[in-house]
Design a protein around this motif. Structure first.
Motif, PDB file in Angstrom:
ATOM      1  N   ARG A  60       0.720 -15.896 -48.519  1.00  0.00           N
ATOM      2  CA  ARG A  60       1.026 -15.164 -47.279  1.00  0.00           C
ATOM      3  C   ARG A  60       2.189 -14.200 -47.455  1.00  0.00           C
ATOM      4  N   ILE A  61       3.180 -14.603 -48.235  1.00  0.00           N
ATOM      5  CA  ILE A  61       4.399 -13.783 -48.293  1.00  0.00           C
ATOM      6  C   ILE A  61       4.304 -12.619 -49.278  1.00  0.00           C
ATOM      7  N   CYS A  62       3.354 -12.687 -50.177  1.00  0.00           N
ATOM      8  CA  CYS A  62       3.277 -11.639 -51.222  1.00  0.00           C
ATOM      9  C   CYS A  62       3.019 -10.267 -50.581  1.00  0.00           C
ATOM     10  N   PRO A  63       3.932  -9.316 -50.767  1.00  0.00           N
ATOM     11  CA  PRO A  63       3.788  -8.019 -50.096  1.00  0.00           C
ATOM     12  C   PRO A  63       2.678  -7.139 -50.673  1.00  0.00           C
ATOM     13  N   VAL A  64       2.193  -7.483 -51.859  1.00  0.00           N
ATOM     14  CA  VAL A  64       1.189  -6.612 -52.485  1.00  0.00           C
ATOM     15  C   VAL A  64      -0.156  -7.326 -52.721  1.00  0.00           C
ATOM     16  N   VAL A  65      -0.301  -8.457 -52.082  1.00  0.00           N
ATOM     17  CA  VAL A  65      -1.546  -9.246 -52.178  1.00  0.00           C
ATOM     18  C   VAL A  65      -1.932  -9.500 -53.641  1.00  0.00           C
ATOM     19  N   ALA A  66      -0.982 -10.015 -54.381  1.00  0.00           N
ATOM     20  CA  ALA A  66      -1.225 -10.231 -55.813  1.00  0.00           C
ATOM     21  C   ALA A  66      -1.682 -11.657 -56.119  1.00  0.00           C
ATOM     22  N   ILE A  67      -1.640 -12.542 -55.100  1.00  0.00           N
ATOM     23  CA  ILE A  67      -2.013 -13.938 -55.372  1.00  0.00           C
ATOM     24  C   ILE A  67      -3.277 -14.291 -54.606  1.00  0.00           C
ATOM     25  N   ARG A  68      -4.199 -14.884 -55.307  1.00  0.00           N
ATOM     26  CA  ARG A  68      -5.417 -15.386 -54.664  1.00  0.00           C
ATOM     27  C   ARG A  68      -5.473 -16.888 -54.880  1.00  0.00           C
ATOM     28  N   MET A  69      -5.962 -17.568 -53.864  1.00  0.00           N
ATOM     29  CA  MET A  69      -5.980 -19.026 -53.923  1.00  0.00           C
ATOM     30  C   MET A  69      -7.421 -19.518 -53.882  1.00  0.00           C
ATOM     31  N   ASP A  70      -7.716 -20.529 -54.690  1.00  0.00           N
ATOM     32  CA  ASP A  70      -9.040 -21.153 -54.637  1.00  0.00           C
ATOM     33  C   ASP A  70      -8.845 -22.622 -54.263  1.00  0.00           C
ATOM     34  N   LYS A  71      -9.083 -22.912 -52.980  1.00  0.00           N
ATOM     35  CA  LYS A  71      -8.838 -24.270 -52.479  1.00  0.00           C
ATOM     36  C   LYS A  71      -9.895 -25.261 -52.947  1.00  0.00           C
ATOM     37  N   GLU A  72     -11.036 -24.732 -53.380  1.00  0.00           N
ATOM     38  CA  GLU A  72     -12.113 -25.617 -53.855  1.00  0.00           C
ATOM     39  C   GLU A  72     -11.776 -26.223 -55.222  1.00  0.00           C
ATOM     40  N   ASP A  73     -10.994 -25.483 -55.985  1.00  0.00           N
ATOM     41  CA  ASP A  73     -10.640 -25.922 -57.334  1.00  0.00           C
ATOM     42  C   ASP A  73      -9.467 -26.894 -57.252  1.00  0.00           C
ATOM     43  N   LYS A  74      -9.748 -28.171 -57.375  1.00  0.00           N
ATOM     44  CA  LYS A  74      -8.705 -29.197 -57.216  1.00  0.00           C
ATOM     45  C   LYS A  74      -8.587 -30.036 -58.475  1.00  0.00           C
ATOM     46  N   LYS A  75      -7.343 -30.330 -58.847  1.00  0.00           N
ATOM     47  CA  LYS A  75      -7.089 -31.254 -59.957  1.00  0.00           C
ATOM     48  C   LYS A  75      -6.459 -32.529 -59.417  1.00  0.00           C
TER      49      LYS A  75
END
Ligand code: SF4
Ligand code: SF4
Length: 143
Positions: A60-75
Motif C-alpha cells: 500500500r505504501i509503495c509510491p511507485v507500485v513496485a511491490i506485488r503480493m501473491d496471497k495464494e502462495d503460502k509457506k
C-alpha cells in the motif's frame, strides 16, 4: 618571468605528479573491489517470510507500485509471496518502514544490473535470499 621561477614551477609540478603516483587512489577497481557501504544503505530488499503476516502495508505504501503480493502462495500460516519490480523501485525505504513485523529489510547490495529487464523483477526465490554476500565475491583489493 625568470629562468629560476620557471624551474621552481617545474619542480612544483613534478612534486605534485610524484605525490599522486604513489598515493592510494580515491576510486575503486570495480567490480573486483568495492567499498563497504554504510549500515543504513538502502539496497535490494530481503523478505523474511517466516515473519510476514501478509498485511500488505508494504504494498500500500509503495509510491511507485513496485511491490506485488501473491496471497495464494503460502509457506507458513500467514505469509505471502512478494514480487519486487526493480525497474520501478526508487529505494525510498517506505516499505521497510511500513513493515511492523520485521519481515522486510534493505540489504547493502546496490549493484543489480541485468541484461534483461525481466530479471529485475525479483520473485520469492530471489527476494527471500541473498544471491551473494556483499563484498565477498569480489576478490582481493588491488591497491
Ligand atoms: S523502497 Fe520505496 S519504491 Fe522501492 S519497493 Fe519499497 S516503497 Fe516501493
Ligand atoms: S513484508 Fe511486512 S508489510 Fe509486507 S506484507 Fe509482510 S508483514 Fe506486511
Amino acid at each position: 618571468m625568470g629562468f629560476f621561477s620557471v624551474l621552481g614551477d617545474f619542480f612544483q609540478i613534478l612534486k605534485h605528479t610524484f605525490r599522486q603516483v604513489f598515493k592510494r587512489p580515491f576510486t575503486y577497481f570495480y567490480p573486483f573491489e568495492d567499498r563497504e557501504y554504510p549500515e543504513r544503505t538502502r539496497g535490494r530488499h530481503i523478505h523474511v517470510r517466516k515473519s510476514c503476516t501478509a498485511c500488505a502495508q508494504c504494498v500500500r505504501i509503495c509510491p511507485v507500485v513496485a511491490i506485488r503480493m501473491d496471497k495464494e502462495d503460502k509457506k507458513y500460516e500467514k505469509d505471502c509471496a512478494l514480487y519486487f519490480d526493480y525497474t520501478r523501485c526508487v529505494f525510498c525505504g517506505l516499505c521497510v518502514q511500513a513493515c511492523k513485523f520485521e519481515a522486510l529489510f534493505h540489504t547493502p547490495v546496490v549493484d543489480m544490473s541485468e541484461g534483461d529487464r525481466e530479471d529485475l523483477i525479483y520473485g520469492p526465490e530471489k527476494i527471500e535470499t541473498l544471491d551473494r554476500e556483499p563484498l565477498k565475491w569480489r576478490g582481493r583489493r588491488f591497491r
